[in-house]
Design an enzyme around this catalytic site. Sequence first.
Site, PDB file in Angstrom:
ATOM      1  N   LYS A 166      47.557  43.064  34.183  1.00  7.51           N
ATOM      2  CA  LYS A 166      47.350  44.507  34.305  1.00  7.51           C
ATOM      3  C   LYS A 166      48.634  45.215  34.739  1.00  7.51           C
ATOM      4  CE  LYS A 166      43.303  44.026  36.510  1.00  7.51           C
ATOM      5  NZ  LYS A 166      42.124  44.386  37.303  1.00  7.51           N
ATOM      6  N   ARG A 183      41.440  30.893  32.248  1.00  8.12           N
ATOM      7  CA  ARG A 183      41.538  32.247  31.712  1.00  8.12           C
ATOM      8  C   ARG A 183      41.936  32.220  30.243  1.00  8.12           C
ATOM      9  NH1 ARG A 183      44.573  36.491  34.183  1.00  8.12           N
ATOM     10  NH2 ARG A 183      43.470  36.086  36.076  1.00  8.12           N
ATOM     11  N   GLU A 209      38.899  44.456  39.716  1.00  6.70           N
ATOM     12  CA  GLU A 209      39.549  45.378  40.649  1.00  6.70           C
ATOM     13  C   GLU A 209      39.888  46.637  39.858  1.00  6.70           C
ATOM     14  OE1 GLU A 209      43.074  43.919  42.632  1.00  6.70           O
ATOM     15  OE2 GLU A 209      43.324  45.841  43.659  1.00  6.70           O
TER      16      GLU A 209
HETATM   17  P1  ATP Z   1      45.439  40.819  36.643  1.00  3.77           P
HETATM   18  O1  ATP Z   1      45.960  39.578  37.271  1.00  3.77           O
HETATM   19  O2  ATP Z   1      45.975  41.101  35.280  1.00  3.77           O
HETATM   20  O3  ATP Z   1      45.466  42.022  37.531  1.00  3.77           O
HETATM   21  P2  ATP Z   1      42.897  40.092  37.497  1.00  3.77           P
HETATM   22  O4  ATP Z   1      42.484  38.717  37.273  1.00  3.77           O
HETATM   23  O5  ATP Z   1      43.389  40.425  38.855  1.00  3.77           O
HETATM   24  O6  ATP Z   1      43.920  40.515  36.383  1.00  3.77           O
HETATM   25  P3  ATP Z   1      40.435  41.356  37.949  1.00  3.77           P
HETATM   26  O7  ATP Z   1      40.124  42.784  37.807  1.00  3.77           O
HETATM   27  O8  ATP Z   1      40.509  40.812  39.320  1.00  3.77           O
HETATM   28  O9  ATP Z   1      41.747  41.098  37.141  1.00  3.77           O
HETATM   29  O10 ATP Z   1      39.461  40.469  37.072  1.00  3.77           O
HETATM   30  C1  ATP Z   1      38.059  40.585  37.078  1.00  3.77           C
HETATM   31  C2  ATP Z   1      37.469  39.296  36.599  1.00  3.77           C
HETATM   32  O11 ATP Z   1      37.938  38.993  35.301  1.00  3.77           O
HETATM   33  C3  ATP Z   1      37.856  38.144  37.485  1.00  3.77           C
HETATM   34  O12 ATP Z   1      36.718  37.356  37.726  1.00  3.77           O
HETATM   35  C4  ATP Z   1      38.884  37.394  36.697  1.00  3.77           C
HETATM   36  O13 ATP Z   1      38.843  36.044  37.008  1.00  3.77           O
HETATM   37  C5  ATP Z   1      38.471  37.697  35.256  1.00  3.77           C
HETATM   38  N1  ATP Z   1      39.629  37.661  34.368  1.00  3.77           N
HETATM   39  C6  ATP Z   1      40.770  38.354  34.472  1.00  3.77           C
HETATM   40  N2  ATP Z   1      41.648  38.011  33.518  1.00  3.77           N
HETATM   41  C7  ATP Z   1      41.041  37.068  32.760  1.00  3.77           C
HETATM   42  C8  ATP Z   1      41.419  36.292  31.600  1.00  3.77           C
HETATM   43  N3  ATP Z   1      42.612  36.435  31.037  1.00  3.77           N
HETATM   44  N4  ATP Z   1      40.526  35.413  31.114  1.00  3.77           N
HETATM   45  C9  ATP Z   1      39.320  35.272  31.674  1.00  3.77           C
HETATM   46  N5  ATP Z   1      38.901  35.956  32.741  1.00  3.77           N
HETATM   47  C10 ATP Z   1      39.734  36.841  33.302  1.00  3.77           C
HETATM   48 MG    MG Z   2      42.210  39.961  40.559  1.00  6.25          MG
END
Ligand code: ATP
Ligand code: MG
Length: 575
Positions: free
Chosen positions: A282, A272, A36
């Site tokens: 984020k 994760r 995102e």
């Molecule tokens: P946040 O919760 O910090 O906003 P997010 O998971 O919403 O992070 P996205 O931009 O939606 O962030 O993530 C893009 C991809 O990266 C998704 O498929 C998510 O599952 C993966 N991802 C995000 N954080 C991690 C992590 N700590 N380890 C592995 N994969 C991750």
């Molecule tokens: Mg997300």
Amino acid sequence: MDVVPENKPSDFIRDIVTQHVVEKRYPHVITRFPPEPNGYLHIGHAKSICLNFGIAHENGGRCNLRMDDTNPTKEDVEYVDSITQDVKWLIGGWADHCLGLKTGQVPYFASDYFDQIFDLAVVLIKKGKAYVCDLSPEDTDKFRGAPDKPGVESPFRYRSIEESLDLFMRMKAGEFPNGTRTLRARIDMAAPNVWLRDPILYRIRHAEHHQAGKKWCIYPMYDFAHGISDYIEGITHSICTLEFEVHRPLYDWILQQLELPNYLPHQYEFARLNVTYTVMSKRKLLELVQEKCVSGWDDPRMPTISGMRRRGYPAAAIREFCRRIGVAKTENMIDLSLLEFCVRESLNKTAPRLMAVLRPLKVVIENYPEGHVDELDAVNNPEDPSAGTRKVPFSKVVYIEQDDFRENPPKEFFRLAPGREVRLRYGYLITCQSVVKDPVTGDVVELRCTYDPATRGGNTPDGRKVKSTIHWVSADRAVDIEARLYDRLFTIEDLGKMEEGKDYKDYLNPKSLTVLGSAKAEPALSGLKQGDICQFERLGYFSVDPDSSVLKTVFNRTVTLKDEWVKIEKRGKQP
Ligand code: ATP
Ligand code: MG
């Protein structure tokens, strides 16, 4: 730069993909990385990138970069651009041939599909599988119940298809304010999985979108948009983190109801990545930037990909880290020192060696001829003979590290002290004869030494032993530099284990940045440009920061030479 061997990994998701390839279940393996655009990518995302691009790469497939942009109020093109740059950098030279982009070499966007997603919402309404609901957001939540408490049906659940269709069109036309109506799937308000209790598919948001502009005032929810976007792009394996496991039945339900002509994507989940001494949400990273706890998203202390790049971490080292941690279904905490170990391994093979003095102490060599400069031979990289040698100037006045001298040396201290002899790296053996002190503070500000001309290049013709070799810089020819040294951003390993009533920012490490503004380096350094990395002998690896100017080169210490990881591994604490 690609010096780390990238051995083929194996894990439960790769096993599934391999099985599908054997079965010829799909024409091609197509994965996606769907961030995102509401922040910069971090090391957790790197794990997902390495997995998704790795699977594409190993199976002759493709991985689409797709912005999951269904939430316009939190998103921005700044993030779209940084994400695109970071992904290209991280996979560069390894899996760039697998990068799926749209015509024009730009990422895919979920917002590209808003028309199709809208049309499919209409299909669901017409099939009686979705309805417009007038409950307020609070009531929608309340009616949903909890895992142990069945939900209550919305009074609008059985409104006619015609009425829902009419209302949905009017939602789209902008007739209703935010929060007054939603489109919901009609599934099962008593389902044990709360995500199946008539989840919201569309909400009203009178907000401009960074890609779609002013076209829409209703936006699809993540769960609705994601599966459809995957389907449209022909994704075969939709890989995400474990928190989406409970969404999978909804992902499947949506796609099944739509009776689509082609194969359907399937979702797979993995744990994760969590890393010690940092935060990875984020929202928190944005807060650190907005509250100026760091200099920006690319502050070299941040766990972001752009921060790591700026600090000097090679992409291949981050990929090697991701390979070593593997992919599984159980969450764990990975020691930051494993990442540092990978960085060190990678740089050891590639980084040219130079000498610099971070906290200079002036040394006058009394018996060295005034005005004379000796050009000494130095090896550029002992790990890489092809890197050759260079000349290092030596003169009457040199700088050594303050830490390499003690007026009253403790027992274990073998470096320079009054009356003691040490070797200057590539240079001569010198002996400290006396010290000069600041009359006010009493600090030693200068050493008076003598050198032995017979020891040029550090040899001792008579075979006498010196216990220590220290680095140095010729004062005449020294280049002024600024060195920025970094430590952990937080003071505790696991920010999930804070004391009650404390905020994660209470644990920011006040010593995470040390700026040394009067450091000195040998003149060979002038050949380095922004982003280049070298090893300052005995001090660590350093990268040239973008803050550098013609007046002064600014260096980030990428990583020290000391290896914590080897100790940890010996204790058997980590993979
Ligand atoms: P946040 O919760 O910090 O906003 P997010 O998971 O919403 O992070 P996205 O931009 O939606 O962030 O993530 C893009 C991809 O990266 C998704 O498929 C998510 O599952 C993966 N991802 C995000 N954080 C991690 C992590 N700590 N380890 C592995 N994969 C991750
Ligand atoms: Mg997300």
